[in-house]
Design an enzyme around this catalytic site. Structure first.
Site, mmCIF file in Angstrom:
data_model
loop_
_atom_site.group_PDB
_atom_site.id
_atom_site.type_symbol
_atom_site.label_atom_id
_atom_site.label_comp_id
_atom_site.label_asym_id
_atom_site.label_seq_id
_atom_site.Cartn_x
_atom_site.Cartn_y
_atom_site.Cartn_z
ATOM 1 N N CYS A 76 52.637 -74.867 -54.090
ATOM 2 C CA CYS A 76 51.999 -73.556 -53.964
ATOM 3 C C CYS A 76 52.936 -72.409 -53.586
ATOM 4 O O CYS A 76 53.070 -71.439 -54.329
ATOM 5 C CB CYS A 76 50.871 -73.634 -52.935
ATOM 6 N N HIS A 101 50.758 -68.035 -50.712
ATOM 7 C CA HIS A 101 50.349 -69.182 -49.908
ATOM 8 C C HIS A 101 50.139 -68.755 -48.465
ATOM 9 O O HIS A 101 49.226 -69.234 -47.789
ATOM 10 C CB HIS A 101 51.410 -70.283 -49.978
#
Length: 483
Positions: free
Chosen positions: A71, A125
């Site tokens: 991510c 993220h």
């Protein structure tokens, strides 16, 4: 009278031309952990009518790739137009701005150029990243459970000091969409569009599913029959490097998931069911937001991008999640629908050009006529306008195994070649060559076989043209990922 009519026609044409030349808005659906498991990509199981409709209004890219299948680095790469090896961040631990305060990011550039910039849900993220670059910021929410028994379980685990604190890997509560966070993200997006309908905007709608846990309203689970899902082959590629696949601890951290060994068939089917339910859930949220664009008459001047931060395994190779350099983890869905003439496109276009998520920032700079920062990507606007246009010769990705080993990989759209290098000396510790002409999966490492020597030599040259071994050590500005 004729002169008046002629004058009205001229003014109308001028106004129409001005409207067409108006700087476009940008709406990006940024989805977490979504592989090309969509109806428009040929999935025999996924039910995704809203995303499929969007594909009929734009260009669907068959060969889109991320720069790292995890991510944080992937999202940083998209939002800066820079590869992980340029940023020096390969794990989820470090926010972008902790290391790079000097970089001009996508929301920063658009805000400086008069755009309202909106972040909803999971975009970076780390929610702390780039806060000052967003004019509207709805931070990502934590995973939530709705069923009373799961709420009670979470309270008990917390009281026991269990860390990391994770509940069940799936939930199917009989609730409305907004009971879970992606339904709320769609609600925030709709409310914000109403407020911004007179402004130019860059909006990210970060949809967290189908990331674990696979929590979605029961009605989306009910779209599928669990027994119809096939169990993927657990066979691992012959000759695969020992660290090529992760130990998928991300899934094993959830309550009720065995800590070792393969999952049994029943649990495997349940998780595959949950993944599909989550995909259909986010599809419904896309539909709601797109309907609002239409109702507010914003669609005609808004470029829409649907994309994912990386692919995902749901049992293939006996593995789960992402965290690798294999094709199924680095290939992603990408749909781009231009703001002009989208209604005239009864059938969407498909492009087999190699493109990368790192290309999105320079593409939007090109589209909106801005002056952007230096980028590792390039504008794919020519391909969007003419989908038969050829793309790059190669797309590359990386994945670190700790701070000592770096996996670097390249594809030409058919072959994938990977080198596992010593991060400091660049010595090649192992190599892999897989064919992906007709499948996301490949079960034999062809590296070193005489029959494929020319192919391997070609792919090695392509890889090393983008990630040369003489570039020096891979800089790491963050904590290393665990093996």
């Amino acid at each position: 009278m004729k002169k008046i009519i002629l004058l009205i026609c001229i003014i109308g044409c001028i106004l129409k031309g001005a409207a067409q030349n108006k700087t476009p808005n940008v709406l990006i659906f940024y989805v977490d952990d979504l592989r090309a498991e969509l109806g428009c990509y040929g999935s025999p199981t996924a039910i995704t009518p809203n995303i499929d409709k969007l594909a009929t209004q734009g260009v669907k890219f068959n060969k889109a790739y991320v720069q790292q299948a995890i991510c944080a680095p992937s999202r940083m790469s998209t939002l800066t137009g820079l590869r992980p090896q340029t940023l020096g961040i390969y794990s989820i631990f470090t926010p972008l701005r902790k290391v790079h305060k000097e970089l001009v990011t996508m929301p920063q550039l658009f805000k400086e150029n008069g755009y309202k910039t909106v972040s909803i849900g999971k975009v970076y993220h780390h929610s702390v990243d780039d806060k000052s670059s967003w004019t509207t910021h709805f931070p990502k929410e934590k995973n939530s459970y709705v069923k009373p028994e799961n709420i009670a379980l979470m309270e008990r685990l917390k009281a026991e000091g269990v860390k990391p604190l994770k509940g069940p890997a799936f939930e199917d509560a009989n609730v409305e969409d907004e009971a879970y966070k992606d339904g709320r993200a769609a609600k925030y997006a709709i409310e914000t569009l109403h407020k911004l309908k007179e402004d130019k905007f860059l909006m990210f709608v970060g949809l967290s599913k189908p990331h674990l846990p696979f929590n979605a309203p029961k009605k989306y689970w009910d779209l599928y029959n669990k027994d119809n899902f096939k169990i993927p082959s657990r066979e691992k590629p012959e000759g695969m490097y020992r660290l090529a696949l992760s130990k998928w601890g991300e899934l094993k951290g959830y309550h009720g998931i065995p800590k070792s060994g393969d999952l049994n068939d029943d649990l495997t089917r349940t998780l595959i069911h949950g993944y599909h339910a989550s995909v259909s859930y986010i599809d419904a949220q896309v539909g709601k937001v797109m309907q609002t664009l239409e109702e507010l008459d914003l669609r005609k001047n808004t470029m829409v991008i649907f994309m994912s931060d990386h692919g995902y395994k749901i049992g293939e190779y006996g593995a789960w999640c992402k965290h690798s350099n294999v094709e199924i983890d680095v290939r992603v869905p990408l749909i781009v629908s231009r703001e002009t003439n989208y209604k005239k496109r009864k059938v969407g276009k498909t492009s087999n050009a190699l493109v990368e998520n790192v290309d999105i920032f320079p593409t939007l700079v090109d589209l909106c006529g801005l002056e952007g920062p230096e980028s590792d990507g390039k504008s794919i606007l020519p391909i969007i306008n003419k989908p038969n246009t050829k793309g790059d010769k190669v797309a590359t990705s990386v994945y670190a195994r700790g701070d000592k080993i770096m996996g670097v990989t390249a594809t030409d759209g058919v072959w994938r070649y990977t080198e596992w290098r010593d991060s400091k000396t660049q010595e090649v510790l192992s190599a892999e060559l897989y064919e992906h002409k007709n499948s996301l999966l490949s079960f034999v490492n062809l590296s070193g076989q005489a029959k494929y020597r020319k192919v391997e030599d070609k792919m090695r040259r392509l890889l090393e043209s983008e990630i040369p071994k003489d570039q020096g050590p891979f800089l790491q500005n963050d904590r290393p990922t665990k093996k």
